[in-house]
Design a protein around this motif. Structure first.
Motif, mmCIF file in Angstrom:
data_model
loop_
_atom_site.group_PDB
_atom_site.id
_atom_site.type_symbol
_atom_site.label_atom_id
_atom_site.label_comp_id
_atom_site.label_asym_id
_atom_site.label_seq_id
_atom_site.Cartn_x
_atom_site.Cartn_y
_atom_site.Cartn_z
ATOM 1 N N TRP A 156 -19.804 -13.516 -29.686
ATOM 2 C CA TRP A 156 -20.292 -13.566 -28.314
ATOM 3 C C TRP A 156 -21.805 -13.788 -28.275
ATOM 4 N N CYS A 157 -22.506 -13.546 -29.396
ATOM 5 C CA CYS A 157 -23.943 -13.809 -29.476
ATOM 6 C C CYS A 157 -24.255 -15.269 -29.806
ATOM 7 N N LEU A 158 -23.241 -16.046 -30.189
ATOM 8 C CA LEU A 158 -23.496 -17.439 -30.570
ATOM 9 C C LEU A 158 -23.932 -18.322 -29.398
ATOM 10 N N PRO A 159 -23.328 -18.213 -28.185
ATOM 11 C CA PRO A 159 -23.802 -19.081 -27.087
ATOM 12 C C PRO A 159 -25.275 -18.933 -26.768
ATOM 13 N N PRO A 160 -25.820 -17.706 -26.591
ATOM 14 C CA PRO A 160 -27.272 -17.641 -26.354
ATOM 15 C C PRO A 160 -28.103 -18.103 -27.543
ATOM 16 N N LEU A 161 -27.611 -17.868 -28.769
ATOM 17 C CA LEU A 161 -28.341 -18.360 -29.944
ATOM 18 C C LEU A 161 -28.391 -19.884 -29.949
ATOM 19 N N ALA A 162 -27.270 -20.523 -29.620
ATOM 20 C CA ALA A 162 -27.253 -21.981 -29.543
ATOM 21 C C ALA A 162 -28.133 -22.488 -28.401
ATOM 22 N N ALA A 163 -28.182 -21.739 -27.294
ATOM 23 C CA ALA A 163 -29.026 -22.153 -26.166
ATOM 24 C C ALA A 163 -30.502 -22.109 -26.537
ATOM 25 N N LEU A 185 -10.136 -14.023 -22.615
ATOM 26 C CA LEU A 185 -11.488 -14.506 -22.356
ATOM 27 C C LEU A 185 -12.382 -13.349 -21.947
ATOM 28 N N PRO A 186 -13.656 -13.393 -22.300
ATOM 29 C CA PRO A 186 -14.561 -12.294 -21.936
ATOM 30 C C PRO A 186 -14.980 -12.390 -20.480
ATOM 31 N N GLY A 187 -15.673 -11.359 -20.028
ATOM 32 C CA GLY A 187 -16.230 -11.369 -18.688
ATOM 33 C C GLY A 187 -15.227 -11.184 -17.577
ATOM 34 N N GLY A 188 -14.063 -10.614 -17.873
ATOM 35 C CA GLY A 188 -13.076 -10.404 -16.828
ATOM 36 C C GLY A 188 -12.311 -11.632 -16.416
ATOM 37 N N LEU A 189 -12.393 -12.723 -17.169
ATOM 38 C CA LEU A 189 -11.645 -13.932 -16.851
ATOM 39 C C LEU A 189 -10.201 -13.769 -17.300
ATOM 40 N N PRO A 190 -9.268 -14.468 -16.644
ATOM 41 C CA PRO A 190 -7.857 -14.314 -17.018
ATOM 42 C C PRO A 190 -7.584 -14.896 -18.401
ATOM 43 N N ALA A 191 -6.563 -14.346 -19.044
ATOM 44 C CA ALA A 191 -6.170 -14.840 -20.360
ATOM 45 C C ALA A 191 -5.594 -16.248 -20.235
ATOM 46 N N THR A 192 -5.782 -17.043 -21.259
ATOM 47 C CA THR A 192 -5.308 -18.414 -21.251
ATOM 48 C C THR A 192 -4.722 -18.743 -22.617
ATOM 49 N N SER A 193 -4.119 -19.916 -22.706
ATOM 50 C CA SER A 193 -3.556 -20.351 -23.979
ATOM 51 C C SER A 193 -4.580 -21.192 -24.732
ATOM 52 N N PRO A 194 -4.532 -21.200 -26.055
ATOM 53 C CA PRO A 194 -5.480 -22.029 -26.811
ATOM 54 C C PRO A 194 -5.392 -23.507 -26.466
ATOM 55 N N ALA A 195 -4.182 -23.989 -26.155
ATOM 56 C CA ALA A 195 -4.033 -25.406 -25.812
ATOM 57 C C ALA A 195 -4.799 -25.753 -24.545
ATOM 58 N N LEU A 196 -4.720 -24.888 -23.535
ATOM 59 C CA LEU A 196 -5.440 -25.151 -22.287
ATOM 60 C C LEU A 196 -6.948 -25.127 -22.494
ATOM 61 N N LEU A 197 -7.431 -24.135 -23.236
ATOM 62 C CA LEU A 197 -8.873 -24.029 -23.424
ATOM 63 C C LEU A 197 -9.423 -25.182 -24.261
ATOM 64 N N ILE A 198 -8.732 -25.525 -25.347
ATOM 65 C CA ILE A 198 -9.190 -26.636 -26.185
ATOM 66 C C ILE A 198 -9.092 -27.949 -25.428
ATOM 67 N N GLY A 199 -8.021 -28.115 -24.636
ATOM 68 C CA GLY A 199 -7.880 -29.343 -23.851
ATOM 69 C C GLY A 199 -8.992 -29.507 -22.837
ATOM 70 N N TRP A 200 -9.351 -28.413 -22.144
ATOM 71 C CA TRP A 200 -10.445 -28.521 -21.179
ATOM 72 C C TRP A 200 -11.772 -28.773 -21.881
ATOM 73 N N ALA A 201 -11.979 -28.161 -23.043
ATOM 74 C CA ALA A 201 -13.221 -28.399 -23.787
ATOM 75 C C ALA A 201 -13.334 -29.864 -24.194
ATOM 76 N N LEU A 202 -12.218 -30.461 -24.619
ATOM 77 C CA LEU A 202 -12.253 -31.874 -25.013
ATOM 78 C C LEU A 202 -12.536 -32.780 -23.815
ATOM 79 N N THR A 203 -11.936 -32.484 -22.669
ATOM 80 C CA THR A 203 -12.216 -33.298 -21.471
ATOM 81 C C THR A 203 -13.674 -33.157 -21.044
ATOM 82 N N ALA A 204 -14.225 -31.941 -21.147
ATOM 83 C CA ALA A 204 -15.635 -31.750 -20.794
ATOM 84 C C ALA A 204 -16.548 -32.518 -21.740
ATOM 85 N N VAL A 205 -16.211 -32.529 -23.035
ATOM 86 C CA VAL A 205 -17.008 -33.282 -24.008
ATOM 87 C C VAL A 205 -16.934 -34.779 -23.720
ATOM 88 N N ALA A 206 -15.738 -35.272 -23.398
ATOM 89 C CA ALA A 206 -15.583 -36.702 -23.098
ATOM 90 C C ALA A 206 -16.393 -37.099 -21.867
#
Length: 379
Positions: A52-59, A215-236
């Motif tokens: 969870w410390c990696l996002p601010p470190l990358a920022a 997911l952290p921060g009180g977000l609802p749980a999701t499946s790895p396929a949904l999260l990876i798929g959305w990450a790929l669309t955001a990257v594209a």
């Protein structure tokens, strides 16, 4: 020491950049030391807290890279003096990287000092688990943990400075405004793969048992396929931001444009490569924050304070990196602006071109950001 004397003479913008780097590093160091304190107490979930410390470190690393890249354009006289003193590209790169690493080290040292003071029976019971109070602190643990921050920021800064075009006296490379066909076609399979994974995760026979990724921060749980798929669309969509900015600039200058459209279109096309990446990162972060905020509002979830602090830090680093890139591009275009000023170009015309460029870029970001939000499976 001679090189350090030549590098002196900070302006207000340099001091602001230095203070921002130190402040961001201090906040990230607080996250790392909190993870260390929790690990000392043996509360479990140590790997998750470190991840969870990696996002601010990358920022912080992203902001350090953008700030270091802008230094040669902001201070050509300083680079000229260093070059005249015999400093080559490697030494100048090390000097700029060392300056940023020093800022991160001082911010981390301030947080470590505060951490040690609070551990001396000053903090209340609410902070005791985060500080690891009552448990001996290994001296090498916080030092080794906090050494990662200036090291990552320094390496990012050293790799970001581009040579030879950034150094005075060297032949400048022509500004490339066209994208290679591979650069334009690369996002297509990434986008198709992301959409395919999202459709697989949203298929009618999918069950809630597949939502195993919490997911952290009180977000609802999701499946790895949904999260990876959305990450790929955001990257594209992020990869298409630069080409779409260049296309918008060319559309502005179509046919027989008046000076306003011509200057705005040519300027946006020339800056598309430099603005594409920081604008794409900022748009993706805003889309993610918007999705998270809608879920928090829909479920009436109380947002953790640490999540808000981390989100604010990441967003601030993205905005600061974009500001540094804009300042760098303006410094690169200073000769062209001086030529237009000598030709008697009205001030209102230059202000109008800037507004038109901002409007066209905003339309592109609204398109890519809106699609990123709409394709998010958490909605």
């Amino acid at each position: 020491m001679y090189y350090l004397r030549l590098a002196r003479g900070y302006r207000a913008l340099d001091l602001a950049r230095w203070l921002l780097t130190a402040t961001a590093a201090a906040v990230v160091a607080a996250f790392l030391l909190r993870a260390l304190g929790r690990a000392l107490n043996g509360t479990g979930g140590n790997l998750e807290r470190l991840l969870w410390c990696l996002p601010p470190l990358a920022a912080v690393a992203w902001f350090a890279a953008a700030a270091a890249r802008a230094v040669p354009a902001q201070h050509p006289e300083r680079i000229t003096g260093l070059t005249a003193a015999g400093a080559g590209p490697a030494r100048i790169r090390l000097l700029v990287a060392g300056e940023i690493a020093l800022a991160c080290a001082l911010g981390s040292a301030f947080t470590l000092l505060l951490f040690l003071i609070l551990r001396n029976d000053i903090a209340g019971p609410s902070l005791a688990p985060d500080l690891g109070m009552g448990v001996p602190l290994p001296p090498a643990a916080p030092v080794a943990l906090l050494a990662v921050l200036p090291l990552v920021a320094g390496v990012s800064a050293a790799c970001a400075i581009r040579f030879p075009e950034s150094l005075p006296g060297r032949p400048a490379e022509p500004v490339r405004t066209r994208y290679a066909p591979l650069r334009l076609l690369l996002p297509v399979p990434v986008l198709l793969a992301g959409l395919g994974l999202e459709l697989y995760g949203l298929r009618p026979d999918a069950t809630d048992a597949e939502r195993t990724l919490a997911l952290p921060g009180g977000l609802p749980a999701t499946s790895p396929a949904l999260l990876i798929g959305w990450a790929l669309t955001a990257v594209a969509l992020g990869l298409w931001t630069g080409p779409l900015l260049a296309l918008a600039g060319r559309l502005l200058a179509l046919r027989r444009p008046e000076p306003l459209r011509l200057l705005a279109g040519r300027g946006l096309t020339a800056r598309a490569r430099g603005l594409g990446t920081p604008l794409a990162v900022l748009t993706a972060l805003l889309a993610l924050l918007l999705v998270a905020w809608r879920n928090w509002a829909r479920t009436d979830t109380e947002v953790p304070v640490l999540t808000l602090v981390e989100g604010a830090l990441v967003l601030a680093c993205a905005v600061a990196a974009l500001a540094a890139r804009l300042h760098e591009l303006r410094a690169d275009r200073r000769p062209a602006l001086d030529a237009l000023d000598r030709l008697g170009t009205p001030t209102g015309l230059l202000a109008g071109t800037a507004a038109l460029r901002a409007l066209a870029a905003g339309g592109v970001l609204l398109l890519t950001g809106g699609l990123t939000v709409l394709l998010c499976p958490l909605l």
